[in-house]
Design an enzyme around this catalytic site. Structure first.
Site, PDB file in Angstrom:
ATOM      1  N   HIS A 269      -0.410   4.146   4.237  1.00  0.00           N
ATOM      2  CA  HIS A 269       0.808   3.921   4.817  1.00  0.00           C
ATOM      3  C   HIS A 269       1.260   4.603   5.926  1.00  0.00           C
ATOM      4  O   HIS A 269       0.278   5.727   6.241  1.00  0.00           O
ATOM      5  CB  HIS A 269       1.918   4.242   3.582  1.00  0.00           C
ATOM      6  CG  HIS A 269       2.163   3.310   2.875  1.00  0.00           C
ATOM      7  ND1 HIS A 269       2.483   2.201   2.610  1.00  0.00           N
ATOM      8  CD2 HIS A 269       1.899   3.726   1.409  1.00  0.00           C
ATOM      9  CE1 HIS A 269       2.321   1.702   1.404  1.00  0.00           C
ATOM     10  NE2 HIS A 269       1.832   2.566   0.532  1.00  0.00           N
TER      11      HIS A 269
ATOM     12  N   HIS B 251       4.684   3.996  -3.660  1.00  0.00           N
ATOM     13  CA  HIS B 251       4.247   5.361  -4.477  1.00  0.00           C
ATOM     14  C   HIS B 251       5.707   6.127  -3.880  1.00  0.00           C
ATOM     15  O   HIS B 251       6.107   6.923  -4.913  1.00  0.00           O
ATOM     16  CB  HIS B 251       3.234   5.970  -3.852  1.00  0.00           C
ATOM     17  CG  HIS B 251       1.951   5.510  -4.555  1.00  0.00           C
ATOM     18  ND1 HIS B 251       1.491   4.140  -4.546  1.00  0.00           N
ATOM     19  CD2 HIS B 251       1.030   6.412  -5.363  1.00  0.00           C
ATOM     20  CE1 HIS B 251       0.153   4.207  -5.252  1.00  0.00           C
ATOM     21  NE2 HIS B 251       0.230   5.358  -5.846  1.00  0.00           N
TER      22      HIS B 251
END
Length: 304
Positions: A234, A182
Protein backbone atom coordinates in the site's frame (compact mmCIF):
# COMPACT_ATOMS: atom_id res chain seq x y z
CA UNK A 1 -35.08 -20.96 39.41
CA UNK A 2 -35.23 -22.00 35.76
CA UNK A 3 -33.99 -20.32 32.59
CA UNK A 4 -36.54 -18.58 30.41
CA UNK A 5 -35.74 -18.02 26.76
CA UNK A 6 -38.76 -16.17 25.46
CA UNK A 7 -39.88 -16.12 21.85
CA UNK A 8 -39.11 -12.42 21.70
CA UNK A 9 -35.56 -13.04 22.92
CA UNK A 10 -34.96 -15.80 20.36
CA UNK A 11 -36.32 -13.68 17.50
CA UNK A 12 -34.12 -10.79 18.60
CA UNK A 13 -31.01 -12.98 18.58
CA UNK A 14 -31.87 -14.40 15.16
CA UNK A 15 -32.49 -10.93 13.77
CA UNK A 16 -29.27 -9.46 15.16
CA UNK A 17 -27.12 -12.36 13.98
CA UNK A 18 -28.79 -12.22 10.56
CA UNK A 19 -27.81 -8.56 10.16
CA UNK A 20 -24.17 -9.38 10.87
CA UNK A 21 -24.22 -12.35 8.48
CA UNK A 22 -25.88 -10.38 5.67
CA UNK A 23 -23.35 -7.55 5.87
CA UNK A 24 -20.48 -10.05 6.04
CA UNK A 25 -21.70 -12.04 3.03
CA UNK A 26 -22.25 -8.85 1.04
CA UNK A 27 -18.68 -7.76 1.73
CA UNK A 28 -17.26 -11.14 0.72
CA UNK A 29 -19.31 -11.11 -2.50
CA UNK A 30 -17.79 -7.76 -3.41
CA UNK A 31 -14.33 -9.29 -3.11
CA UNK A 32 -15.26 -12.38 -5.11
CA UNK A 33 -17.53 -10.99 -7.82
CA UNK A 34 -16.94 -7.27 -8.31
CA UNK A 35 -14.47 -5.89 -10.84
CA UNK A 36 -12.34 -2.98 -9.61
CA UNK A 37 -12.40 0.32 -11.47
CA UNK A 38 -9.86 0.25 -14.32
CA UNK A 39 -7.55 3.12 -13.42
CA UNK A 40 -4.84 4.21 -15.81
CA UNK A 41 -1.23 5.12 -15.09
CA UNK A 42 1.84 6.91 -16.40
CA UNK A 43 4.83 4.95 -17.65
CA UNK A 44 7.27 6.83 -15.44
CA UNK A 45 5.18 6.62 -12.24
CA UNK A 46 7.83 5.57 -9.73
CA UNK A 47 5.25 4.92 -7.02
CA UNK A 48 4.12 1.83 -8.97
CA UNK A 49 7.59 0.40 -9.60
CA UNK A 50 8.20 -1.34 -6.26
CA UNK A 51 8.91 -5.09 -6.14
CA UNK A 52 6.18 -7.62 -5.51
CA UNK A 53 6.58 -9.49 -2.20
CA UNK A 54 4.38 -12.57 -2.13
CA UNK A 55 4.31 -12.98 1.66
CA UNK A 56 3.10 -10.29 4.03
CA UNK A 57 4.71 -9.46 7.37
CA UNK A 58 1.24 -9.77 8.92
CA UNK A 59 -0.66 -12.51 7.04
CA UNK A 60 -4.43 -12.31 6.75
CA UNK A 61 -4.84 -15.35 9.00
CA UNK A 62 -2.81 -13.75 11.77
CA UNK A 63 -4.62 -10.43 11.38
CA UNK A 64 -8.08 -11.96 11.70
CA UNK A 65 -7.12 -14.65 14.20
CA UNK A 66 -5.46 -12.31 16.66
CA UNK A 67 -7.68 -9.33 15.88
CA UNK A 68 -10.85 -11.27 16.62
CA UNK A 69 -9.73 -13.60 19.41
CA UNK A 70 -7.87 -11.07 21.58
CA UNK A 71 -10.78 -8.65 22.16
CA UNK A 72 -13.21 -11.54 22.70
CA UNK A 73 -10.86 -13.24 25.17
CA UNK A 74 -10.49 -10.01 27.13
CA UNK A 75 -14.27 -9.53 27.12
CA UNK A 76 -14.94 -13.06 28.37
CA UNK A 77 -12.37 -12.85 31.17
CA UNK A 78 -13.27 -9.31 32.26
CA UNK A 79 -17.02 -9.89 32.32
CA UNK A 80 -16.58 -13.18 34.16
CA UNK A 81 -14.48 -11.51 36.85
CA UNK A 82 -16.88 -8.58 37.22
CA UNK A 83 -19.85 -10.92 37.44
CA UNK A 84 -18.07 -13.01 40.07
CA UNK A 85 -17.33 -9.89 42.10
CA UNK A 86 -21.01 -8.96 42.06
CA UNK A 87 -21.80 -12.51 43.13
CA UNK A 88 -19.44 -12.19 46.10
CA UNK A 89 -21.13 -8.91 47.00
CA UNK A 90 -24.47 -10.68 47.31
CA UNK A 91 -26.00 -10.51 43.82
CA UNK A 92 -29.42 -12.18 43.63
CA UNK A 93 -28.05 -14.80 41.20
CA UNK A 94 -24.96 -15.51 43.27
CA UNK A 95 -26.10 -18.85 44.68
CA UNK A 96 -27.30 -20.25 41.35
CA UNK A 97 -24.27 -21.41 39.38
CA UNK A 98 -26.31 -22.30 36.32
CA UNK A 99 -27.87 -18.87 36.22
CA UNK A 100 -24.47 -17.24 36.78
CA UNK A 101 -23.01 -18.81 33.64
CA UNK A 102 -26.12 -18.13 31.59
CA UNK A 103 -26.03 -14.46 32.50
CA UNK A 104 -22.29 -14.39 31.72
CA UNK A 105 -22.97 -15.98 28.34
CA UNK A 106 -25.74 -13.47 27.64
CA UNK A 107 -23.46 -10.51 28.47
CA UNK A 108 -20.62 -11.90 26.34
CA UNK A 109 -23.04 -12.49 23.48
CA UNK A 110 -24.29 -8.91 23.59
CA UNK A 111 -20.80 -7.41 23.68
CA UNK A 112 -19.49 -9.88 21.10
CA UNK A 113 -22.40 -9.10 18.80
CA UNK A 114 -21.52 -5.41 18.83
CA UNK A 115 -17.85 -6.23 18.24
CA UNK A 116 -18.49 -8.45 15.22
CA UNK A 117 -21.03 -5.99 13.86
CA UNK A 118 -18.17 -3.51 13.75
CA UNK A 119 -15.95 -6.14 12.10
CA UNK A 120 -18.30 -6.68 9.15
CA UNK A 121 -19.05 -2.95 8.84
CA UNK A 122 -15.30 -2.25 8.70
CA UNK A 123 -14.80 -4.98 6.09
CA UNK A 124 -17.70 -3.76 3.97
CA UNK A 125 -16.76 -0.09 4.30
CA UNK A 126 -13.22 -0.94 3.18
CA UNK A 127 -14.19 -3.03 0.15
CA UNK A 128 -16.63 -0.50 -1.34
CA UNK A 129 -14.01 2.23 -1.94
CA UNK A 130 -11.43 -0.39 -2.94
CA UNK A 131 -13.48 -1.44 -5.94
CA UNK A 132 -14.97 2.00 -6.62
CA UNK A 133 -11.66 3.89 -6.73
CA UNK A 134 -9.39 1.16 -8.08
CA UNK A 135 -6.12 2.71 -6.94
CA UNK A 136 -3.03 0.81 -8.11
CA UNK A 137 -0.74 -0.80 -5.56
CA UNK A 138 2.97 0.12 -5.33
CA UNK A 139 3.92 -3.21 -6.95
CA UNK A 140 1.50 -2.84 -9.87
CA UNK A 141 4.15 -2.85 -12.58
CA UNK A 142 5.77 -5.98 -11.13
CA UNK A 143 2.59 -8.05 -11.50
CA UNK A 144 1.13 -6.29 -14.53
CA UNK A 145 4.33 -6.41 -16.62
CA UNK A 146 3.01 -3.75 -19.03
CA UNK A 147 3.91 -3.99 -22.72
CA UNK A 148 4.41 -0.34 -23.64
CA UNK A 149 4.84 -1.23 -27.32
CA UNK A 150 1.06 -1.58 -27.47
CA UNK A 151 0.52 2.17 -26.99
CA UNK A 152 1.48 4.88 -29.46
CA UNK A 153 2.29 7.61 -26.96
CA UNK A 154 4.02 6.18 -23.91
CA UNK A 155 4.33 9.61 -22.31
CA UNK A 156 0.57 10.07 -22.01
CA UNK A 157 -1.85 8.70 -19.44
CA UNK A 158 -2.31 5.03 -20.31
CA UNK A 159 -5.78 3.57 -19.89
CA UNK A 160 -5.44 0.59 -22.24
CA UNK A 161 -5.07 -2.91 -20.83
CA UNK A 162 -1.44 -3.64 -21.71
CA UNK A 163 -0.68 -6.06 -18.87
CA UNK A 164 1.12 -9.24 -19.89
CA UNK A 165 1.47 -10.82 -16.45
CA UNK A 166 0.39 -14.44 -16.15
CA UNK A 167 -1.42 -14.21 -12.79
CA UNK A 168 -4.72 -12.42 -13.42
CA UNK A 169 -5.67 -12.67 -9.73
CA UNK A 170 -2.55 -10.75 -8.72
CA UNK A 171 -3.27 -8.11 -11.36
CA UNK A 172 -6.83 -7.70 -10.12
CA UNK A 173 -5.63 -7.51 -6.52
CA UNK A 174 -3.08 -4.88 -7.56
CA UNK A 175 -5.97 -2.57 -8.49
CA UNK A 176 -7.54 -2.38 -5.01
CA UNK A 177 -4.99 -0.45 -2.96
CA UNK A 178 -7.18 2.24 -1.37
CA UNK A 179 -7.88 2.00 1.52
CA UNK A 180 -5.75 -0.61 3.29
CA UNK A 181 -7.87 -3.48 4.58
CA UNK A 182 -5.19 -4.63 7.02
CA UNK A 183 -4.98 -1.13 8.45
CA UNK A 184 -8.72 -0.61 8.82
CA UNK A 185 -9.28 -3.99 10.49
CA UNK A 186 -6.27 -3.70 12.80
CA UNK A 187 -7.25 -0.18 13.82
CA UNK A 188 -10.86 -1.21 14.46
CA UNK A 189 -10.09 -4.32 16.53
CA UNK A 190 -7.37 -2.77 18.65
CA UNK A 191 -9.12 0.57 19.23
CA UNK A 192 -12.26 -1.30 20.22
CA UNK A 193 -10.16 -3.23 22.73
CA UNK A 194 -8.57 -0.03 24.06
CA UNK A 195 -11.98 1.59 24.56
CA UNK A 196 -13.41 -1.53 26.18
CA UNK A 197 -10.52 -1.74 28.63
CA UNK A 198 -10.94 1.92 29.49
CA UNK A 199 -14.63 1.42 30.23
CA UNK A 200 -14.74 -2.00 31.89
CA UNK A 201 -11.29 -2.76 33.35
CA UNK A 202 -11.67 -1.47 36.90
CA UNK A 203 -9.12 -3.52 38.85
CA UNK A 204 -6.71 -1.26 40.75
CA UNK A 205 -4.34 -3.95 42.00
CA UNK A 206 -1.75 -2.94 39.39
CA UNK A 207 -1.72 0.74 38.54
CA UNK A 208 -0.18 0.33 35.07
CA UNK A 209 -1.73 -2.94 33.89
CA UNK A 210 -4.62 -1.36 32.00
CA UNK A 211 -2.39 1.27 30.43
CA UNK A 212 0.14 -1.41 29.45
CA UNK A 213 -2.53 -3.49 27.71
CA UNK A 214 -3.84 -0.42 25.91
CA UNK A 215 -0.37 0.60 24.72
CA UNK A 216 0.41 -2.92 23.49
CA UNK A 217 -2.89 -3.05 21.60
CA UNK A 218 -2.22 0.31 19.99
CA UNK A 219 1.33 -0.65 18.99
CA UNK A 220 0.07 -3.87 17.42
CA UNK A 221 -2.28 -1.87 15.22
CA UNK A 222 0.40 0.68 14.34
CA UNK A 223 2.91 -2.04 13.45
CA UNK A 224 0.36 -3.74 11.20
CA UNK A 225 -0.28 -0.46 9.41
CA UNK A 226 3.41 0.30 8.91
CA UNK A 227 4.12 -3.20 7.63
CA UNK A 228 1.76 -2.62 4.71
CA UNK A 229 4.02 0.17 3.50
CA UNK A 230 7.28 -1.73 4.02
CA UNK A 231 5.79 -4.77 2.22
CA UNK A 232 4.97 -2.51 -0.76
CA UNK A 233 1.32 -3.54 -0.52
CA UNK A 234 0.00 0.00 0.00
CA UNK A 235 0.88 3.66 -0.32
CA UNK A 236 1.15 5.58 2.94
CA UNK A 237 -2.11 7.39 2.20
CA UNK A 238 -3.91 4.04 1.81
CA UNK A 239 -2.73 3.06 5.27
CA UNK A 240 -3.70 6.40 6.77
CA UNK A 241 -7.19 6.22 5.25
CA UNK A 242 -7.64 2.62 6.40
CA UNK A 243 -6.56 3.46 9.94
CA UNK A 244 -8.94 6.42 10.12
CA UNK A 245 -11.78 4.31 8.75
CA UNK A 246 -11.22 1.58 11.34
CA UNK A 247 -10.97 4.15 14.13
CA UNK A 248 -14.19 5.83 13.00
CA UNK A 249 -16.10 2.53 12.99
CA UNK A 250 -14.67 1.61 16.40
CA UNK A 251 -15.80 4.94 17.84
CA UNK A 252 -19.30 4.58 16.40
CA UNK A 253 -19.70 0.95 17.51
CA UNK A 254 -18.45 1.67 21.01
CA UNK A 255 -20.77 4.67 21.32
CA UNK A 256 -23.67 2.44 20.30
CA UNK A 257 -22.52 -0.30 22.69
CA UNK A 258 -22.24 2.21 25.53
CA UNK A 259 -25.78 3.35 24.90
CA UNK A 260 -27.43 -0.03 24.31
CA UNK A 261 -25.38 -2.47 26.39
CA UNK A 262 -22.95 -0.97 28.89
CA UNK A 263 -25.40 1.45 30.48
CA UNK A 264 -27.85 -1.41 30.95
CA UNK A 265 -25.06 -3.56 32.31
CA UNK A 266 -24.35 -0.95 34.96
CA UNK A 267 -27.98 -1.31 36.09
CA UNK A 268 -27.83 -5.09 36.32
CA UNK A 269 -26.51 -5.48 39.83
CA UNK A 270 -29.51 -7.77 40.24
CA UNK A 271 -31.28 -9.91 37.69
CA UNK A 272 -33.92 -7.20 37.47
CA UNK A 273 -31.46 -5.10 35.46
CA UNK A 274 -32.66 -4.26 31.95
CA UNK A 275 -29.77 -6.12 30.32
CA UNK A 276 -31.08 -9.49 31.48
CA UNK A 277 -34.81 -8.76 31.22
CA UNK A 278 -35.15 -11.25 28.33
CA UNK A 279 -33.96 -13.96 30.73
CA UNK A 280 -36.07 -13.16 33.77
CA UNK A 281 -39.65 -12.89 34.80
CA UNK A 282 -40.58 -11.01 37.95
CA UNK A 283 -43.75 -11.98 39.83
CA UNK A 284 -45.04 -10.48 43.07
CA UNK A 285 -44.66 -12.51 46.24
CA UNK A 286 -46.59 -11.76 49.38
CA UNK A 287 -45.78 -12.92 52.83
CA UNK A 288 -48.50 -14.10 55.15
CA UNK A 289 -49.45 -11.18 57.33
CA UNK A 290 -51.87 -10.63 60.20
CA UNK A 291 -55.20 -9.07 59.17
CA UNK A 292 -54.88 -5.34 58.76
CA UNK A 293 -51.08 -5.39 58.59
CA UNK A 294 -49.52 -3.33 55.83
CA UNK A 295 -46.40 -4.64 54.10
CA UNK A 296 -45.10 -3.85 50.61
CA UNK A 297 -45.03 -6.82 48.26
CA UNK A 298 -41.60 -8.17 47.52
CA UNK A 299 -40.72 -9.15 43.97
CA UNK A 300 -39.87 -12.79 43.42
CA UNK A 301 -37.35 -13.02 40.60
CA UNK A 302 -37.94 -16.20 38.64
CA UNK A 303 -35.70 -17.08 35.78
CA UNK A 304 -37.74 -19.06 33.31
Amino acid sequence: MELAVTTRCVLGVIGDVSVVIIIGISSVLIRQVATPFHRGFFRDDESLMHPFIDKSTIPVGLLYGLGFSLPMLVIMITEGVLLRLRQNQGGSYGENKGLFWRIWLWIVYRLGLMFFFGVVVTHFSTNVPKYTIGRLRPHFFAVCVPDFSKVTNTQSYITEDICTGNNTDDIKEARVSFPSGHSSMAAYCMLFLVLYLERRFTWQGMLLLKSFLQVVSTLMAVYTCLSRVSDYKHHWSDVLAGGLLGALVAGFVFWSMEKNVLQQLAESETTRGSLVKPLVKTTPQRDSQPPGASHPSQPDTTVL
